[in-house]
Enzyme design. Structure first.
Site, PDB file in Angstrom:
ATOM      1  N   SER A   1      42.243   8.410   0.373  1.00  0.00           N
ATOM      2  CA  SER A   1      42.788   7.326   1.198  1.00  0.00           C
ATOM      3  C   SER A   1      41.906   6.076   1.138  1.00  0.00           C
ATOM      4  O   SER A   1      42.415   4.956   1.131  1.00  0.00           O
ATOM      5  CB  SER A   1      42.989   7.783   2.645  1.00  0.00           C
ATOM      6  OG  SER A   1      41.764   7.977   3.292  1.00  0.00           O
ATOM      7  N   ASN A   2      40.592   6.269   1.065  1.00  0.00           N
ATOM      8  CA  ASN A   2      39.712   5.102   0.943  1.00  0.00           C
ATOM      9  C   ASN A   2      39.879   4.442  -0.425  1.00  0.00           C
ATOM     10  O   ASN A   2      39.893   3.214  -0.527  1.00  0.00           O
ATOM     11  CB  ASN A   2      38.256   5.513   1.152  1.00  0.00           C
ATOM     12  CG  ASN A   2      37.921   5.665   2.610  1.00  0.00           C
ATOM     13  OD1 ASN A   2      37.708   4.686   3.314  1.00  0.00           O
ATOM     14  ND2 ASN A   2      37.913   6.906   3.095  1.00  0.00           N
TER      15      ASN A   2
ATOM     16  N   LEU B   1      31.739  14.472  -3.457  1.00  0.00           N
ATOM     17  CA  LEU B   1      30.795  15.372  -2.792  1.00  0.00           C
ATOM     18  C   LEU B   1      29.593  15.796  -3.630  1.00  0.00           C
ATOM     19  O   LEU B   1      28.641  16.337  -3.093  1.00  0.00           O
ATOM     20  CB  LEU B   1      31.536  16.625  -2.296  1.00  0.00           C
ATOM     21  CG  LEU B   1      32.623  16.340  -1.257  1.00  0.00           C
ATOM     22  CD1 LEU B   1      33.265  17.632  -0.784  1.00  0.00           C
ATOM     23  CD2 LEU B   1      32.071  15.568  -0.068  1.00  0.00           C
TER      24      LEU B   1
ATOM     25  N   ASN C   1      28.121   4.420  -1.342  1.00  0.00           N
ATOM     26  CA  ASN C   1      28.833   5.566  -0.771  1.00  0.00           C
ATOM     27  C   ASN C   1      29.238   5.223   0.658  1.00  0.00           C
ATOM     28  O   ASN C   1      28.623   4.372   1.304  1.00  0.00           O
ATOM     29  CB  ASN C   1      27.897   6.781  -0.768  1.00  0.00           C
ATOM     30  CG  ASN C   1      28.546   8.027  -0.187  1.00  0.00           C
ATOM     31  OD1 ASN C   1      29.687   8.372  -0.527  1.00  0.00           O
ATOM     32  ND2 ASN C   1      27.850   8.705   0.700  1.00  0.00           N
TER      33      ASN C   1
ATOM     34  N   HIS D   1      29.850   7.155   4.386  1.00  0.00           N
ATOM     35  CA  HIS D   1      29.614   8.406   5.116  1.00  0.00           C
ATOM     36  C   HIS D   1      30.244   8.285   6.503  1.00  0.00           C
ATOM     37  O   HIS D   1      30.058   7.268   7.169  1.00  0.00           O
ATOM     38  CB  HIS D   1      28.106   8.660   5.224  1.00  0.00           C
ATOM     39  CG  HIS D   1      27.800   9.995   5.821  1.00  0.00           C
ATOM     40  ND1 HIS D   1      27.885  11.160   5.098  1.00  0.00           N
ATOM     41  CD2 HIS D   1      27.465  10.358   7.075  1.00  0.00           C
ATOM     42  CE1 HIS D   1      27.606  12.183   5.883  1.00  0.00           C
ATOM     43  NE2 HIS D   1      27.338  11.725   7.088  1.00  0.00           N
TER      44      HIS D   1
ATOM     45  N   ASP E   1      22.685  10.869   0.922  1.00  0.00           N
ATOM     46  CA  ASP E   1      22.820  10.076   2.150  1.00  0.00           C
ATOM     47  C   ASP E   1      21.539   9.370   2.599  1.00  0.00           C
ATOM     48  O   ASP E   1      21.347   9.116   3.774  1.00  0.00           O
ATOM     49  CB  ASP E   1      23.326  10.973   3.302  1.00  0.00           C
ATOM     50  CG  ASP E   1      24.722  11.515   3.022  1.00  0.00           C
ATOM     51  OD1 ASP E   1      25.474  10.864   2.282  1.00  0.00           O
ATOM     52  OD2 ASP E   1      25.047  12.588   3.555  1.00  0.00           O
TER      53      ASP E   1
ATOM     54  N   GLU F   1      36.615   3.177   8.351  1.00  0.00           N
ATOM     55  CA  GLU F   1      36.418   3.259   6.895  1.00  0.00           C
ATOM     56  C   GLU F   1      37.402   2.364   6.157  1.00  0.00           C
ATOM     57  O   GLU F   1      37.024   1.577   5.292  1.00  0.00           O
ATOM     58  CB  GLU F   1      36.610   4.701   6.412  1.00  0.00           C
ATOM     59  CG  GLU F   1      35.542   5.638   6.901  1.00  0.00           C
ATOM     60  CD  GLU F   1      35.612   7.005   6.241  1.00  0.00           C
ATOM     61  OE1 GLU F   1      34.560   7.606   6.086  1.00  0.00           O
ATOM     62  OE2 GLU F   1      36.710   7.464   5.890  1.00  0.00           O
TER      63      GLU F   1
HETATM   64  C1  GRF Z   1      35.741   9.932   4.045  1.00  0.00           C
HETATM   65  O1  GRF Z   1      35.674  10.307   5.374  1.00  0.00           O
HETATM   66  C2  GRF Z   1      34.401   9.521   3.563  1.00  0.00           C
HETATM   67  O2  GRF Z   1      33.594   8.997   4.550  1.00  0.00           O
HETATM   68  C3  GRF Z   1      33.796  10.795   3.090  1.00  0.00           C
HETATM   69  O3  GRF Z   1      34.884  11.507   2.550  1.00  0.00           O
HETATM   70  C4  GRF Z   1      36.097  11.089   3.153  1.00  0.00           C
HETATM   71  C5  GRF Z   1      37.073  10.728   2.071  1.00  0.00           C
HETATM   72  O4  GRF Z   1      38.371  10.574   2.548  1.00  0.00           O
HETATM   73  N1  GRF Z   1      32.667  10.561   2.260  1.00  0.00           N
HETATM   74  P1  GRF Z   1      39.491  10.048   1.572  1.00  0.00           P
HETATM   75  O5  GRF Z   1      39.547  11.006   0.378  1.00  0.00           O
HETATM   76  O6  GRF Z   1      39.147   8.666   1.147  1.00  0.00           O
HETATM   77  O7  GRF Z   1      40.767  10.091   2.347  1.00  0.00           O
END
Ligand code: GRF
Length: 188
Positions: free
Chosen positions: A13-14, A85, A102, A104, A145, A174
């Site tokens: 989603s990001n 990850l 990144n 978090h 991190d 985010e």
């Molecule tokens: C997000 O919460 C980000 O902070 C973390 O992983 C999640 C990814 O969500 N590192 P998406 O795949 O972008 O929906």
């Protein structure tokens, strides 16, 4: 035109917010997506958006410089980890100094490190009785991190929050801030 490369393993989603933010932009485009999961939502988004995507080979990622070369050939100006990850190998960090970031889903340095992702983060925040949580966007170094912080944004944690409701609040932050920071870093 600058090239943004996104690494993602999850729903994406990001990544999607960043792709959308730069559609039609004169500044930059998302030109390559890498994922370590064949069934990651991000790969479907890449296909739909006709953005080249690469499924990462674990052996090659952690040994040798296949991916350093790939990213150099892609002329990556900024490498964005959006729900990726795996730890980024040192050779990759060193090849792109100050150009890997990144996001978090908590206020680092608390609630970070290996194993602290997704719902584990929000559960830990609630278990600790924190009054606020939020997001941290930071540079990536060789440790999970721990790179320099670029931005933190906060949200309140209420007594009736669950990991799910807290996750939603954090996700709003985010989606709001990640594209803005990517743009800011590319114009600096
Ligand atoms: C997000 O919460 C980000 O902070 C973390 O992983 C999640 C990814 O969500 N590192 P998406 O795949 O972008 O929906």
């Amino acid at each position: 035109m600058k090239n943004i490369v996104i690494f993602a393993s999850g729903a994406g989603s990001n990544a999607r917010k960043i792709i959308d933010h730069f559609k039609g932009s004169d500044l930059a485009r998302v030109t390559l997506i890498l994922s370590n999961k064949a069934d990651a939502g991000i790969l479907k988004i890449a296909e739909r958006e006709q953005i080249p995507a690469v499924l990462i080979d674990k052996e090659l990622f952690f040994r040798g410089d296949t991916y350093v070369k790939l990213l150099q050939e892609a002329q990556a100006d900024l490498i964005v980890l959006a729900g990726f990850l795996w730890k980024v190998p040192a050779n990759l960090v060193q090849a792109f100094p100050g150009r890997i970031i990144n996001i978090h889903p908590a206020l680092l340095p608390k609630f970070g490190g290996k194993g602290m992702y997704g719902h584990f983060v929000h559960e830990a925040v609630l278990a600790a009785g924190e009054k606020e949580s939020g997001i941290t966007i930071h540079y990536v170094n060789e440790k999970y991190d721990e790179g320099a912080i670029i931005l933190q944004e906060r949200c309140a944690v209420s007594v009736d929050d669950t990991p799910e409701t807290l996750a939603r609040k954090v996700q709003v932050l985010e989606h709001t801030w990640f594209p803005v920071i990517v743009e800011r870093l590319l114009t600096q």
